[in-house]
Design an enzyme around this catalytic site. Structure first.
Site, PDB file in Angstrom:
ATOM      1  N   LYS A   1      -3.020   5.047  -2.494  1.00 25.55           N
ATOM      2  CA  LYS A   1      -4.004   5.809  -1.733  1.00 25.55           C
ATOM      3  C   LYS A   1      -4.421   6.999  -2.590  1.00 25.55           C
ATOM      4  O   LYS A   1      -3.559   7.652  -3.211  1.00 25.55           O
ATOM      5  CB  LYS A   1      -3.364   6.326  -0.437  1.00 25.55           C
ATOM      6  CG  LYS A   1      -3.061   5.219   0.546  1.00 25.55           C
ATOM      7  CD  LYS A   1      -4.345   4.682   1.134  1.00 25.55           C
ATOM      8  CE  LYS A   1      -4.076   3.732   2.282  1.00 25.55           C
ATOM      9  NZ  LYS A   1      -5.314   3.173   2.840  1.00 25.55           N
TER      10      LYS A   1
ATOM     11  N   LYS B   1      -1.038  -0.852  -4.431  1.00 27.35           N
ATOM     12  CA  LYS B   1      -2.277  -0.126  -4.091  1.00 27.35           C
ATOM     13  C   LYS B   1      -1.885   1.324  -3.835  1.00 27.35           C
ATOM     14  O   LYS B   1      -0.977   1.598  -3.048  1.00 27.35           O
ATOM     15  CB  LYS B   1      -2.904  -0.769  -2.853  1.00 27.35           C
ATOM     16  CG  LYS B   1      -3.834   0.134  -2.034  1.00 27.35           C
ATOM     17  CD  LYS B   1      -4.626  -0.678  -1.019  1.00 27.35           C
ATOM     18  CE  LYS B   1      -4.792   0.054   0.304  1.00 27.35           C
ATOM     19  NZ  LYS B   1      -5.586  -0.705   1.290  1.00 27.35           N
TER      20      LYS B   1
ATOM     21  N   SER C   1       0.853  -1.179   0.000  1.00 26.32           N
ATOM     22  CA  SER C   1       0.000   0.000   0.000  1.00 26.32           C
ATOM     23  C   SER C   1       0.896   1.238   0.000  1.00 26.32           C
ATOM     24  O   SER C   1       1.752   1.386   0.865  1.00 26.32           O
ATOM     25  CB  SER C   1      -0.878  -0.041   1.259  1.00 26.32           C
ATOM     26  OG  SER C   1      -1.638   1.132   1.362  1.00 26.32           O
TER      27      SER C   1
ATOM     28  N   GLY D   1      -4.603  -4.665   5.614  1.00 27.11           N
ATOM     29  CA  GLY D   1      -3.588  -4.564   6.668  1.00 27.11           C
ATOM     30  C   GLY D   1      -3.790  -3.280   7.443  1.00 27.11           C
ATOM     31  O   GLY D   1      -4.352  -2.311   6.926  1.00 27.11           O
TER      32      GLY D   1
ATOM     33  N   ASP E   1     -14.272  -1.712   2.470  1.00 21.17           N
ATOM     34  CA  ASP E   1     -13.386  -1.925   3.624  1.00 21.17           C
ATOM     35  C   ASP E   1     -14.132  -1.424   4.862  1.00 21.17           C
ATOM     36  O   ASP E   1     -14.807  -2.197   5.559  1.00 21.17           O
ATOM     37  CB  ASP E   1     -12.064  -1.166   3.374  1.00 21.17           C
ATOM     38  CG  ASP E   1     -11.150  -1.080   4.595  1.00 21.17           C
ATOM     39  OD1 ASP E   1     -11.457  -1.688   5.627  1.00 21.17           O
ATOM     40  OD2 ASP E   1     -10.116  -0.389   4.532  1.00 21.17           O
TER      41      ASP E   1
ATOM     42  N   LYS F   1     -10.495  -7.310   7.142  1.00 19.93           N
ATOM     43  CA  LYS F   1      -9.528  -6.886   8.155  1.00 19.93           C
ATOM     44  C   LYS F   1     -10.015  -7.400   9.494  1.00 19.93           C
ATOM     45  O   LYS F   1     -11.093  -7.020   9.960  1.00 19.93           O
ATOM     46  CB  LYS F   1      -9.465  -5.354   8.223  1.00 19.93           C
ATOM     47  CG  LYS F   1      -8.562  -4.705   7.208  1.00 19.93           C
ATOM     48  CD  LYS F   1      -8.456  -3.223   7.518  1.00 19.93           C
ATOM     49  CE  LYS F   1      -7.752  -2.483   6.388  1.00 19.93           C
ATOM     50  NZ  LYS F   1      -8.142  -1.068   6.361  1.00 19.93           N
TER      51      LYS F   1
ATOM     52  N   GLU G   1     -11.225   0.871  -3.682  1.00 19.60           N
ATOM     53  CA  GLU G   1     -11.579   0.488  -2.313  1.00 19.60           C
ATOM     54  C   GLU G   1     -12.247   1.652  -1.588  1.00 19.60           C
ATOM     55  O   GLU G   1     -11.745   2.777  -1.592  1.00 19.60           O
ATOM     56  CB  GLU G   1     -10.281   0.071  -1.597  1.00 19.60           C
ATOM     57  CG  GLU G   1     -10.495  -0.522  -0.226  1.00 19.60           C
ATOM     58  CD  GLU G   1      -9.162  -0.887   0.434  1.00 19.60           C
ATOM     59  OE1 GLU G   1      -8.114  -0.868  -0.254  1.00 19.60           O
ATOM     60  OE2 GLU G   1      -9.174  -1.170   1.632  1.00 19.60           O
TER      61      GLU G   1
ATOM     62  N   ASP H   1      -7.239   3.055  -3.173  1.00 18.90           N
ATOM     63  CA  ASP H   1      -7.975   3.068  -1.908  1.00 18.90           C
ATOM     64  C   ASP H   1      -8.281   4.507  -1.524  1.00 18.90           C
ATOM     65  O   ASP H   1      -7.377   5.323  -1.337  1.00 18.90           O
ATOM     66  CB  ASP H   1      -7.110   2.414  -0.814  1.00 18.90           C
ATOM     67  CG  ASP H   1      -7.826   2.339   0.532  1.00 18.90           C
ATOM     68  OD1 ASP H   1      -9.008   2.715   0.611  1.00 18.90           O
ATOM     69  OD2 ASP H   1      -7.187   1.883   1.507  1.00 18.90           O
TER      70      ASP H   1
END
Ligand code: NPG
Length: 368
Positions: free
Chosen positions: A163, A161, A135, A290, A238, A262, A213, A188
């Site tokens: 952000k 991934k 990430s 995570g 998520d 998660k 996400e 995400d």
């Protein structure tokens, strides 16, 4: 097991590099560890709540407070408690899933260690290694982002991934696609958008992302169903999935293509496994999220992600992605883009007690 004592230990671990997301920048972790002690048995858990309630309502001081004032006294009162009973015993207290998850994790670790059973066996793991994704946070500039992504690609991560947030979305995604070709890529948003941004988010469609996400806020589950009508990229939830029940509801509402599991967010590894089983039955792919865990949570996550419902690489990066030194003697390492599933009893990792003492800020031991 019969609980004789529970130690709550706070440790401070600096991150190797600041991690910026739409909910703030983390530069260090203040982690609450839970150690349960019973006759001839000991187990460890970790609480993934952040220092401030920005990802969700929980935060680490609050988690410790609710444990000391409510959760642990009730657990002691219950007398003999098995890991599969922890959630039920704590049910009278609403929410606080990350706090409950940490307690259940410690009891489960103690129980499995005593029985000589591995975390993977408990999670229904079928694989002996799992694909590792990384990430990548938000940066001030695209060239800076590209340098970091290059580093992770060179290390062998099999999925990236990014952000995103309003003002940092299309341009960085386009730049990463252009520079790294068809590498598995996903984004995400951590709830940073609103349904009114649907047309803007659809501009991500040409980049063939694995998923977007949690674009919308936690409670906006139905709005995600509306968003799916406008955006072609698969929608992953998520923050909205806080339990097996909310996962079933999101699936039946048509709000989700893919689920991020998660364990901390959903109240524990046992609920996480139930979610994996539910998603498998509904043909909804899942992957393991995570929360910047130490080697304890990373080991548990590797085992969880070896469950057959997990079809996409997880945010199960090497310990070194976030920490210069891990609190376990066998840090999680990347081997050809994969992370090995521990096979020893319990979490299958050993604490490095000397280092643990070095990073400990305070410790309290509670007894019945
Ligand atoms: O690899 O452990 C990891 C971090 C992956 O980006 C990651 N986690 O929103 O999913 C997230 C984010 C997160 C980190 C959320 C910490 C909450 C706390």
């Amino acid at each position: 097991m019969k609980l004789e004592a529970i130690e709550l230990r706070r440790i401070a671990l600096p991150l190797v590099t600041p991690f910026r997301t739409s909910f703030g920048t983390q530069t260090e972790r203040d982690i609450l560890l839970v150690r349960v002690i019973g006759p001839g048995a000991e187990g460890w858990g970790e609480c993934v709540a952040l220092m401030s309630p920005t990802y969700s309502a929980e935060y680490v001081d609050g988690a410790q407070h609710v444990m000391q004032s409510f959760l642990l006294p009730r657990l002691f009162e219950a007398g003999e408690v098995g890991a599969h009973e922890v959630a039920e015993v704590l049910r009278p207290y609403q929410g606080h899933r990350m706090a409950k998850a940490a307690i259940e994790m410690a009891v489960l670790d103690a129980e499995l260690r005593t029985a000589g059973r591995s975390w993977g066996t408990e999670m229904g793991a079928l694989a002996d290694r799992v694909a590792s994704g990384v990430s990548v946070g938000i940066f001030d500039s695209v060239p800076e982002l590209l340098d970091h992504v290059q580093g992770y690609v060179d290390e062998g991560y099999v999925r990236i991934k990014l952000k995103i947030e309003p003002g940092w979305d299309i341009e960085p995604v386009a730049a990463v696609r252009e520079r790294f070709g068809d590498i598995p890529l996903q984004v995400d948003a951590n709830t940073a958008y609103r349904l009114g941004d649907a047309k803007h988010l659809a501009k991500l469609d040409p980049f063939d992302l694995l998923l977007i996400e949690q674009p919308l806020p936690e409670e906006h589950v139905r709005a995600h169903a509306e968003l799916r009508k406008v955006v072609r990229t698969p929608i992953c939830l998520d923050e909205s999935i806080v339990s097996a029940q909310s996962c079933v509801d999101a699936i039946l509402m048509g709000a989700v293509d893919i689920v991020n599991v998660k364990w901390g967010r959903v109240g524990g590894y046992l609920e996480a496994r139930r979610i994996a089983d539910i998603c498998r039955a509904h043909d909804i792919p899942v992957w393991c999220g995570g929360m910047i865990e130490t080697g304890l949570g990373r080991a548990g996550n590797a085992a969880l992600a070896a469950h057959p419902a997990f079809q996409l690489p997880g945010d199960i990066s090497a310990s070194a992605r976030f920490y210069a030194q891990d609190i376990v003697t066998e840090p999680i390492v990347l081997e050809d883009g994969y992370v090995r599933v521990p096979t020893g009893p319990g979490l299958g990792v050993t604490l490095d007690h000397a280092f643990l003492d070095e990073v400990t800020i305070k410790s309290t031991t509670l007894r019945p």
